[in-house]
Design a protein around this motif. Structure first.
Motif, PDB file in Angstrom:
ATOM      1  N   HIS A 120      80.986  46.232 -20.428  1.00 39.83           N
ATOM      2  CA  HIS A 120      81.888  45.536 -21.339  1.00 39.83           C
ATOM      3  C   HIS A 120      81.991  44.059 -20.964  1.00 39.83           C
ATOM      4  O   HIS A 120      81.854  43.693 -19.793  1.00 39.83           O
ATOM      5  N   THR A 121      82.256  43.229 -21.937  1.00 40.12           N
ATOM      6  CA  THR A 121      82.386  41.796 -21.677  1.00 40.12           C
ATOM      7  C   THR A 121      83.833  41.323 -21.732  1.00 40.12           C
ATOM      8  O   THR A 121      84.146  40.258 -21.204  1.00 40.12           O
ATOM      9  N   LYS A 122      84.697  42.100 -22.360  1.00 41.07           N
ATOM     10  CA  LYS A 122      86.104  41.694 -22.507  1.00 41.07           C
ATOM     11  C   LYS A 122      86.977  42.588 -21.639  1.00 41.07           C
ATOM     12  O   LYS A 122      87.124  43.788 -21.905  1.00 41.07           O
ATOM     13  N   PRO A 123      87.575  42.034 -20.577  1.00 36.97           N
ATOM     14  CA  PRO A 123      88.434  42.854 -19.722  1.00 36.97           C
ATOM     15  C   PRO A 123      89.747  43.200 -20.408  1.00 36.97           C
ATOM     16  O   PRO A 123      90.141  42.574 -21.396  1.00 36.97           O
ATOM     17  N   ILE A 124      90.421  44.208 -19.877  1.00 28.89           N
ATOM     18  CA  ILE A 124      91.730  44.618 -20.374  1.00 28.89           C
ATOM     19  C   ILE A 124      92.778  44.062 -19.416  1.00 28.89           C
ATOM     20  O   ILE A 124      92.768  44.404 -18.228  1.00 28.89           O
ATOM     21  N   PRO A 125      93.675  43.197 -19.866  1.00 29.45           N
ATOM     22  CA  PRO A 125      94.594  42.511 -18.945  1.00 29.45           C
ATOM     23  C   PRO A 125      95.552  43.438 -18.201  1.00 29.45           C
ATOM     24  O   PRO A 125      95.887  43.192 -17.046  1.00 29.45           O
ATOM     25  N   ASP A 126      95.998  44.501 -18.829  1.00 30.54           N
ATOM     26  CA  ASP A 126      96.961  45.401 -18.204  1.00 30.54           C
ATOM     27  C   ASP A 126      96.232  46.307 -17.213  1.00 30.54           C
ATOM     28  O   ASP A 126      95.280  47.004 -17.572  1.00 30.54           O
ATOM     29  N   GLU A 127      96.703  46.329 -15.958  1.00 31.34           N
ATOM     30  CA  GLU A 127      95.966  47.047 -14.918  1.00 31.34           C
ATOM     31  C   GLU A 127      95.920  48.552 -15.164  1.00 31.34           C
ATOM     32  O   GLU A 127      94.902  49.202 -14.893  1.00 31.34           O
ATOM     33  N   ARG A 128      96.986  49.133 -15.668  1.00 29.99           N
ATOM     34  CA  ARG A 128      96.987  50.572 -15.923  1.00 29.99           C
ATOM     35  C   ARG A 128      96.063  50.924 -17.084  1.00 29.99           C
ATOM     36  O   ARG A 128      95.294  51.886 -17.021  1.00 29.99           O
ATOM     37  N   ARG A 129      96.112  50.159 -18.152  1.00 34.62           N
ATOM     38  CA  ARG A 129      95.221  50.402 -19.291  1.00 34.62           C
ATOM     39  C   ARG A 129      93.767  50.177 -18.896  1.00 34.62           C
ATOM     40  O   ARG A 129      92.878  50.911 -19.350  1.00 34.62           O
ATOM     41  N   GLN A 130      93.511  49.185 -18.058  1.00 31.38           N
ATOM     42  CA  GLN A 130      92.150  48.957 -17.578  1.00 31.38           C
ATOM     43  C   GLN A 130      91.650  50.169 -16.797  1.00 31.38           C
ATOM     44  O   GLN A 130      90.530  50.651 -16.986  1.00 31.38           O
ATOM     45  N   PHE A 131      92.494  50.677 -15.904  1.00 28.15           N
ATOM     46  CA  PHE A 131      92.137  51.843 -15.107  1.00 28.15           C
ATOM     47  C   PHE A 131      91.868  53.057 -15.991  1.00 28.15           C
ATOM     48  O   PHE A 131      90.856  53.765 -15.814  1.00 28.15           O
ATOM     49  N   GLU A 132      92.750  53.320 -16.950  1.00 26.37           N
ATOM     50  CA  GLU A 132      92.587  54.489 -17.802  1.00 26.37           C
ATOM     51  C   GLU A 132      91.315  54.392 -18.639  1.00 26.37           C
ATOM     52  O   GLU A 132      90.609  55.394 -18.847  1.00 26.37           O
ATOM     53  N   ALA A 133      90.999  53.196 -19.115  1.00 25.53           N
ATOM     54  CA  ALA A 133      89.786  53.014 -19.918  1.00 25.53           C
ATOM     55  C   ALA A 133      88.536  53.255 -19.073  1.00 25.53           C
ATOM     56  O   ALA A 133      87.588  53.916 -19.516  1.00 25.53           O
ATOM     57  N   VAL A 134      88.531  52.716 -17.850  1.00 26.85           N
ATOM     58  CA  VAL A 134      87.397  52.935 -16.958  1.00 26.85           C
ATOM     59  C   VAL A 134      87.281  54.413 -16.610  1.00 26.85           C
ATOM     60  O   VAL A 134      86.183  54.992 -16.621  1.00 26.85           O
ATOM     61  N   ARG A 135      88.397  55.027 -16.278  1.00 22.76           N
ATOM     62  CA  ARG A 135      88.379  56.426 -15.869  1.00 22.76           C
ATOM     63  C   ARG A 135      87.796  57.317 -16.970  1.00 22.76           C
ATOM     64  O   ARG A 135      86.951  58.182 -16.694  1.00 22.76           O
ATOM     65  N   GLN A 136      88.222  57.115 -18.191  1.00 20.81           N
ATOM     66  CA  GLN A 136      87.740  57.955 -19.279  1.00 20.81           C
ATOM     67  C   GLN A 136      86.252  57.736 -19.551  1.00 20.81           C
ATOM     68  O   GLN A 136      85.475  58.695 -19.637  1.00 20.81           O
ATOM     69  N   GLU A 137      85.850  56.483 -19.663  1.00 17.45           N
ATOM     70  CA  GLU A 137      84.473  56.209 -20.064  1.00 17.45           C
ATOM     71  C   GLU A 137      83.468  56.527 -18.956  1.00 17.45           C
ATOM     72  O   GLU A 137      82.377  57.048 -19.224  1.00 17.45           O
ATOM     73  N   ASP A 138      83.823  56.223 -17.695  1.00 17.52           N
ATOM     74  CA  ASP A 138      82.876  56.493 -16.614  1.00 17.52           C
ATOM     75  C   ASP A 138      82.695  58.000 -16.409  1.00 17.52           C
ATOM     76  O   ASP A 138      81.608  58.461 -16.069  1.00 17.52           O
ATOM     77  N   ALA A 139      83.752  58.763 -16.616  1.00 19.41           N
ATOM     78  CA  ALA A 139      83.630  60.220 -16.514  1.00 19.41           C
ATOM     79  C   ALA A 139      82.724  60.754 -17.618  1.00 19.41           C
ATOM     80  O   ALA A 139      81.854  61.614 -17.368  1.00 19.41           O
ATOM     81  N   GLU A 140      82.911  60.257 -18.837  1.00 20.74           N
ATOM     82  CA  GLU A 140      82.124  60.751 -19.965  1.00 20.74           C
ATOM     83  C   GLU A 140      80.660  60.338 -19.872  1.00 20.74           C
ATOM     84  O   GLU A 140      79.763  61.145 -20.149  1.00 20.74           O
ATOM     85  N   ARG A 141      80.405  59.093 -19.484  1.00 22.56           N
ATOM     86  CA  ARG A 141      79.042  58.582 -19.502  1.00 22.56           C
ATOM     87  C   ARG A 141      78.267  58.874 -18.229  1.00 22.56           C
ATOM     88  O   ARG A 141      77.055  59.112 -18.269  1.00 22.56           O
ATOM     89  N   ASN A 142      78.957  58.855 -17.080  1.00 26.04           N
ATOM     90  CA  ASN A 142      78.233  58.900 -15.808  1.00 26.04           C
ATOM     91  C   ASN A 142      78.680  60.002 -14.865  1.00 26.04           C
ATOM     92  O   ASN A 142      78.144  60.121 -13.766  1.00 26.04           O
TER      93      ASN A 142
END
Length: 330
Positions: A120-142
């Motif tokens: 991704h090129t656009k970070p998510i400013p909120d640390e919790r939302r950033q974590f949740e987005a990474v957690r969901q996508e990395d689990a699904e893709r990798n």
């Protein structure tokens, strides 16, 4: 480009074979023994982890090595048979070792996962939302599980020595932007090469905060030299720093508030292959109380013990766990 030490574009898995061969040639293919002994304290032996072989990895800078040892000592106190594979050169190699199964447990940064590993090129400013987005996508893709989010956020910042801060009345990056407009000669910056050119470095800062400085106001130095130059305030009034670097404390620098939250969040969290996380959920449970105590301020002090005082990262990690009551020395 140079994100805070670990920001390097992820290599393809075709490189993994070369990585593992190189590590095997160095006798590190299975890791080394944990360097210091610990005994249980608040962390008690966990039956499901007794004798389970776990390899803990880390990248090759002080903060990561300290974090790696913290996980190793905690898991050892819980009864696991822990192997040490800290100090892996570069984000690419550490990530690939995790995906390939050579490393079982590794602290990673949410910004690195979102931008580098997930593209991704656009970070998510909120640390919790950033974590949740990474957690969901990395689990699904990798097939990678993220857990145990900490309050350690190691990102870019601008810093200034205390005298300059008082002289110009700067506490935030918006204050710097105002200074650049009202007193351009005072708005001088020391940065490293990558920060000088990255969109999420100095060019992005100027755009986000609405100011512009001439090229002669920007001095490009090696990152280590930036801290001292900022402290001395002869070459520049403001310098690029990493927010958990121990030199901030040692040099008594003031970190300016990123009041528009321009810089991405780089909170440390625990990563494991999802298969392992499902098989041994007690890994995350053991490290949960530990991760809750890991903050940016704590990490800055621990980093300073290594980078400023010259202490060994293993000693620093174990001493902290002992002070917090998680483990005891034999």
């Amino acid at each position: 480009m140079r994100r805070p030490w670990w920001m390097v574009r992820g290599a393809t898995l075709g490189v993994v074979g070369a990585l593992l061969s190189a590590l095997s040639a160095c006798g590190l293919s299975a890791g080394s023994s944990v360097p210091l002994d610990v005994e249980p304290a608040s962390i008690q032996p966990v039956p499901s982890l007794r004798g389970v072989e776990l390899t803990v990895g880390s990248k090759d800078f002080s903060e990561q090595i300290i974090l790696g040892y913290i996980a190793e000592f905690a898991l050892k106190a819980a009864g696991a048979k822990v192997r040490d594979l800290t100090n892996i050169t570069g984000s690419n190699s550490g990530r690939d070792a995790l995906l390939a199964g050579q490393v079982d447990v590794m602290w990673e940064y949410t910004g690195t996962g979102w931008i580098n590993y997930l593209g991704h090129t656009k970070p998510i400013p909120d640390e919790r939302r950033q974590f949740e987005a990474v957690r969901q996508e990395d689990a699904e893709r990798n097939g990678v599980t993220w857990t145990n989010l900490t309050q350690l956020d190691n990102t870019y910042a601008l810093a200034v020595n205390q005298q300059v801060a008082e002289r110009y009345g700067v506490r935030t990056m918006s204050d710097v932007a105002r200074l650049a407009k009202t007193d351009p000669a005072a708005a001088t910056f020391c940065v490293d090469t990558e920060f000088a050119n990255r969109d999420d470095g100095f060019p992005g800062v100027q755009k986000a905060y609405g100011f512009d400085v001439p090229p002669q106001n920007i001095k490009v130095l090696a990152i280590g030299a930036v801290y001292q130059a900022t402290k001395d305030a002869g070459t520049c009034n403001f310098g690029e720093v990493f927010t958990t670097d121990g030199r901030i404390l040692a040099l008594n620098l003031r970190v300016l508030d990123d009041d528009k939250r321009f810089f991405p969040r780089y909170n440390a969290a625990l990563t494991m292959r999802s298969e392992l996380a499902r098989k041994y959920p007690d890994i995350a449970k053991v490290l949960e109380p530990v991760s809750k105590r890991i903050t940016s301020e704590t990490m800055m002090r621990l980093n300073a013990r290594v980078d400023v005082d010259g202490a060994d990262p293993a000693d620093v990690a174990r001493d902290w766990l002992v002070r917090e009551g998680f483990v005891r020395k034999p």
